[in-house]
Design a protein around this motif. Structure first.
Motif, mmCIF file in Angstrom:
data_model
loop_
_atom_site.group_PDB
_atom_site.id
_atom_site.type_symbol
_atom_site.label_atom_id
_atom_site.label_comp_id
_atom_site.label_asym_id
_atom_site.label_seq_id
_atom_site.Cartn_x
_atom_site.Cartn_y
_atom_site.Cartn_z
ATOM 1 N N GLY A 1 38.941 19.204 -55.137
ATOM 2 C CA GLY A 1 38.954 17.835 -54.637
ATOM 3 C C GLY A 1 37.638 17.145 -54.934
ATOM 4 O O GLY A 1 36.583 17.784 -54.956
ATOM 5 N N THR A 2 37.701 15.846 -55.202
ATOM 6 C CA THR A 2 36.491 15.052 -55.452
ATOM 7 C C THR A 2 36.473 13.837 -54.541
ATOM 8 O O THR A 2 37.521 13.362 -54.091
ATOM 9 N N GLY A 3 35.274 13.329 -54.271
ATOM 10 C CA GLY A 3 35.137 12.131 -53.455
ATOM 11 C C GLY A 3 33.823 11.445 -53.753
ATOM 12 O O GLY A 3 32.900 12.059 -54.297
ATOM 13 N N ALA B 1 41.378 17.520 -51.525
ATOM 14 C CA ALA B 1 41.628 18.965 -51.618
ATOM 15 C C ALA B 1 42.704 19.435 -50.660
ATOM 16 O O ALA B 1 43.166 20.584 -50.760
ATOM 17 N N GLY B 2 43.062 18.592 -49.718
ATOM 18 C CA GLY B 2 44.102 18.948 -48.760
ATOM 19 C C GLY B 2 43.652 19.947 -47.715
ATOM 20 O O GLY B 2 44.466 20.727 -47.199
ATOM 21 N N ILE B 3 42.349 19.941 -47.393
ATOM 22 C CA ILE B 3 41.832 20.836 -46.362
ATOM 23 C C ILE B 3 41.034 20.023 -45.348
ATOM 24 O O ILE B 3 40.789 18.824 -45.537
ATOM 25 N N THR B 4 40.611 20.690 -44.267
ATOM 26 C CA THR B 4 39.829 20.019 -43.234
ATOM 27 C C THR B 4 38.392 20.530 -43.253
ATOM 28 O O THR B 4 38.090 21.565 -43.865
ATOM 29 N N VAL C 1 34.909 19.594 -53.482
ATOM 30 C CA VAL C 1 35.274 20.814 -52.771
ATOM 31 C C VAL C 1 35.433 21.894 -53.828
ATOM 32 O O VAL C 1 36.157 21.712 -54.813
ATOM 33 N N LEU C 2 34.730 23.008 -53.623
ATOM 34 C CA LEU C 2 34.789 24.145 -54.539
ATOM 35 C C LEU C 2 35.401 25.313 -53.778
ATOM 36 O O LEU C 2 34.898 25.691 -52.718
ATOM 37 N N GLU C 3 36.494 25.878 -54.303
ATOM 38 C CA GLU C 3 37.200 26.949 -53.601
ATOM 39 C C GLU C 3 37.348 28.198 -54.468
ATOM 40 O O GLU C 3 37.394 28.123 -55.695
#
Length: 325
Positions: free
Chosen positions: A9-11, A73-76, A172-174
């Motif tokens: 995810g990016t923002g 990213a669809g996470i919290t 977000v890096l996963e």
């Protein structure tokens, strides 16, 4: 089974106050400093930048960029176990802007720290987060570049005050079973510290030295164009790729001439280079993630493409990251 890290995810976030070159030229003229839109565009490619308002800090910009990246990213925030903020303009001497951001996000418990490599900070931070995820020290990381450079500009020096802006970018890096970050190449040479610096510090409740940005533009340009090519080629070699494999070059948005020079040396057309310097100015550590998010949301950067991120900054620091988006 191999363990990798991928951007999921990016923002980004820009403060509302936008200054065109004409706005800034008028502001400078009021203090007796001469400049022009043509002079700025010809030398830098910059046409506008954003400045944060009074009472708005790097953590505030980082918060908005982080929330956007988390949503993408669809996470919290509670899922995050690592926060790295690359910044040269922290909220305070300590604690870190990352810890302040962590509290604002409500994401306590994981590691949080700042990383200082000036304009190359995001490249450094992404490499550190990648290493921590690969070793199992973290699973989901927020990597952010956030700056309020308007606070450290000398508005009597037209050669530097027209260059910079404020903003934040985040990814977000996963952890992943599929390769994401393919290779990185980081360097520094402290003997060049004096060509780009803020030579002041706090002591005994007073500012000692000069708390405003100083830059030898010609020295920075000459050094930057050489080391950026070297780092890019080294990162490509580590990833077993050629420059022709790059779908998008996303460089630190310092100066259009440096970006053009790097693309030319890598034999990449400018239509493969993400350019936001014209609208954002140089946002230091924020510029690469800000440009990345802008390109993602514009539909330029797509999943599966190969990206080259590279930056050069005070220190003197430089580096590159090759990744599969």
């Amino acid at each position: 089974m191999s363990r990798y890290s991928r951007i999921t995810g990016t923002g980004s976030y820009l403060p509302p106050r936008r200054l065109t070159n004409a706005d800034l030229v008028a502001q400078l003229a009021a203090t007796g400093i001469e400049s022009s839109d043509e002079w700025i565009v010809e030398r830098t490619g910059i046409r506008a930048r954003h400045f944060a308002g009074d009472g708005v800090y790097s953590s505030d910009l980082a918060l908005e960029a982080a929330k956007s990246a988390l949503t993408a990213a669809g996470i919290t925030a509670q899922d995050i176990d690592l926060i790295i903020v690359a910044t040269s303009t922290p909220d305070m001497v300590f604690p870190s802007t990352a810890c302040i951001l962590q509290a604002k996000l409500g994401a306590s418990g994981g590691a949080a720290f700042d990383l200082q490599a000036v304009c190359c900070g995001f490249v450094y931070a992404l490499s550190v987060a990648d290493s921590m995820i690969k070793t199992g020290a973290a699973n989901k990381a927020l990597v952010i570049g956030a700056e309020v450079f308007s606070r450290i500009l000398d508005f009597t020096d037209r050669t530097t005050c027209v260059l910079f802006g404020d903003g934040a970018g985040a990814v977000v890096l996963e952890a992943s079973e599929a390769p994401g970050i393919l290779a990185s190449d980081l360097h520094a040479d402290g003997k060049h510290a004096g060509i780009l610096c803020v030579p002041g510090h706090v002591s005994g409740g007073k500012i000692l030295g000069d708390p405003l940005l100083k830059m030898d533009g010609q020295a920075v340009f000459k050094l930057a164009v050489g080391v950026l090519e070297d780092a890019a080629r080294a990162a490509l070699a580590k990833a077993d790729l050629q420059a022709s494999d790059i779908d998008w070059l996303i460089p630190h948005q310092a100066n259009i001439r440096i970006m053009q020079s790097t693309a030319r040396k890598l034999k990449l057309p400018m239509d493969k280079v993400v350019v936001t310097v014209d609208q954002h100015g140089n946002t230091s550590a924020a510029s690469i993630p800000l440009a990345l998010d802008t390109a993602v949301r514009a539909g330029q950067v797509k999943p599966g493409q190969t990206l080259m991120l590279e930056g050069v900054g005070g220190g003197f620091t430089w580096g590159a990251v090759v990744l599969k988006f």
